[in-house]
Scaffold this motif. Structure first.
Motif, mmCIF file in Angstrom:
data_model
loop_
_atom_site.group_PDB
_atom_site.id
_atom_site.type_symbol
_atom_site.label_atom_id
_atom_site.label_comp_id
_atom_site.label_asym_id
_atom_site.label_seq_id
_atom_site.Cartn_x
_atom_site.Cartn_y
_atom_site.Cartn_z
ATOM 1 N N TYR A 196 0.836 -1.200 0.000
ATOM 2 C CA TYR A 196 0.000 0.000 0.000
ATOM 3 C C TYR A 196 0.876 1.258 0.000
ATOM 4 O O TYR A 196 0.616 2.206 -0.731
ATOM 5 C CB TYR A 196 -0.923 -0.005 1.216
ATOM 6 N N MET A 197 1.927 1.263 0.823
ATOM 7 C CA MET A 197 2.788 2.442 0.931
ATOM 8 C C MET A 197 3.495 2.764 -0.376
ATOM 9 O O MET A 197 3.700 3.935 -0.694
ATOM 10 C CB MET A 197 3.843 2.240 2.027
ATOM 11 N N ILE A 198 3.872 1.753 -1.132
ATOM 12 C CA ILE A 198 4.660 2.001 -2.339
ATOM 13 C C ILE A 198 3.814 2.109 -3.607
ATOM 14 O O ILE A 198 4.347 2.377 -4.681
ATOM 15 C CB ILE A 198 5.771 0.941 -2.521
ATOM 16 N N ALA A 199 2.496 1.926 -3.472
ATOM 17 C CA ALA A 199 1.609 2.038 -4.627
ATOM 18 C C ALA A 199 1.144 3.486 -4.785
ATOM 19 O O ALA A 199 0.896 4.173 -3.792
ATOM 20 C CB ALA A 199 0.399 1.120 -4.446
ATOM 21 N N CYS A 219 3.273 12.092 -2.560
ATOM 22 C CA CYS A 219 4.157 12.137 -3.721
ATOM 23 C C CYS A 219 3.637 13.086 -4.802
ATOM 24 O O CYS A 219 4.421 13.661 -5.546
ATOM 25 C CB CYS A 219 4.376 10.741 -4.296
ATOM 26 N N HIS A 220 2.323 13.291 -4.867
ATOM 27 C CA HIS A 220 1.774 14.192 -5.884
ATOM 28 C C HIS A 220 2.292 15.611 -5.685
ATOM 29 O O HIS A 220 2.691 16.266 -6.639
ATOM 30 C CB HIS A 220 0.241 14.163 -5.874
ATOM 31 N N ALA A 221 2.321 16.070 -4.453
ATOM 32 C CA ALA A 221 2.835 17.407 -4.161
ATOM 33 C C ALA A 221 4.340 17.447 -4.425
ATOM 34 O O ALA A 221 4.868 18.440 -4.937
ATOM 35 C CB ALA A 221 2.536 17.791 -2.717
ATOM 36 N N ALA A 222 5.046 16.401 -4.072
ATOM 37 C CA ALA A 222 6.483 16.358 -4.272
ATOM 38 C C ALA A 222 6.828 16.397 -5.759
ATOM 39 O O ALA A 222 7.814 17.016 -6.164
ATOM 40 C CB ALA A 222 7.069 15.111 -3.621
ATOM 41 N N LEU A 223 6.027 15.730 -6.571
ATOM 42 C CA LEU A 223 6.278 15.716 -8.010
ATOM 43 C C LEU A 223 6.052 17.090 -8.641
ATOM 44 O O LEU A 223 6.608 17.390 -9.693
ATOM 45 C CB LEU A 223 5.410 14.664 -8.689
ATOM 46 N N GLN A 224 5.236 17.934 -8.010
ATOM 47 C CA GLN A 224 4.954 19.277 -8.501
ATOM 48 C C GLN A 224 6.116 20.237 -8.193
ATOM 49 O O GLN A 224 6.205 21.302 -8.794
ATOM 50 C CB GLN A 224 3.672 19.812 -7.857
ATOM 51 N N HIS A 225 6.976 19.857 -7.267
ATOM 52 C CA HIS A 225 8.062 20.729 -6.829
ATOM 53 C C HIS A 225 9.094 20.884 -7.954
ATOM 54 O O HIS A 225 9.526 19.929 -8.565
ATOM 55 C CB HIS A 225 8.724 20.159 -5.583
ATOM 56 N N ASN A 226 9.522 22.114 -8.146
ATOM 57 C CA ASN A 226 10.535 22.414 -9.158
ATOM 58 C C ASN A 226 11.885 22.495 -8.448
ATOM 59 O O ASN A 226 12.100 23.362 -7.619
ATOM 60 C CB ASN A 226 10.206 23.725 -9.857
ATOM 61 N N CYS A 227 12.798 21.625 -8.764
ATOM 62 C CA CYS A 227 14.085 21.539 -8.071
ATOM 63 C C CYS A 227 15.146 22.445 -8.686
ATOM 64 O O CYS A 227 16.334 22.134 -8.635
ATOM 65 C CB CYS A 227 14.565 20.089 -8.056
ATOM 66 N N LYS A 228 14.782 23.550 -9.250
ATOM 67 C CA LYS A 228 15.762 24.450 -9.863
ATOM 68 C C LYS A 228 16.172 25.520 -8.901
ATOM 69 O O LYS A 228 15.557 25.996 -8.077
ATOM 70 C CB LYS A 228 15.193 25.065 -11.122
#
Length: 107
Positions: free
Chosen positions: A88-91, A98-107
């Motif tokens: 469950y944790m890794i799905a 993770c959705h918010a983390a994926l939106q983060h711009n690492c520049k």
């Protein structure tokens, strides 16, 4: 799933030593008494009891007393639930951080 992270961490901690993993391997063929398990290790009875207490407290093994003997076996129901929690944790899921983390711009 209530307290999925705390419960999973407790199981991971219980499985974090080679001797405890070897104990699980021994129990994979079925129930064993404490003295049969101890024969496979160069540790005292009290050291074995310590490891067995940690494994049983985490829910990985079941304990059965019969007269003066203590028997141990894998608690497959508990182990399956643990594996389901990890799955469950890794799905990916709708409410995942993770959705918010994926939106983060690492520049």
């Amino acid at each position: 799933m209530k307290d999925i992270y705390g419960r999973s961490a407790a199981v991971m901690s219980a499985l974090s030593t080679p001797i405890r993993l070897r104990i699980l391997d021994l129990l994979s063929c079925g129930e064993l008494c404490a003295s049969a398990i101890q024969e496979h290790f160069s540790i005292s009875q009290s050291a074995l009891s310590y490891h067995m207490k940690i494994l049983s407290s985490s829910g990985v093994i079941a304990v059965r007393n019969e007269r003066k003997y203590v028997f141990y076996s894998l608690d497959m129901g508990s182990i399956r639930k643990y594996l389901e929690k990890i799955e469950y944790m890794i799905a990916p899921k709708e409410d995942c951080a993770c959705h918010a983390a994926l939106q983060h711009n690492c520049k």
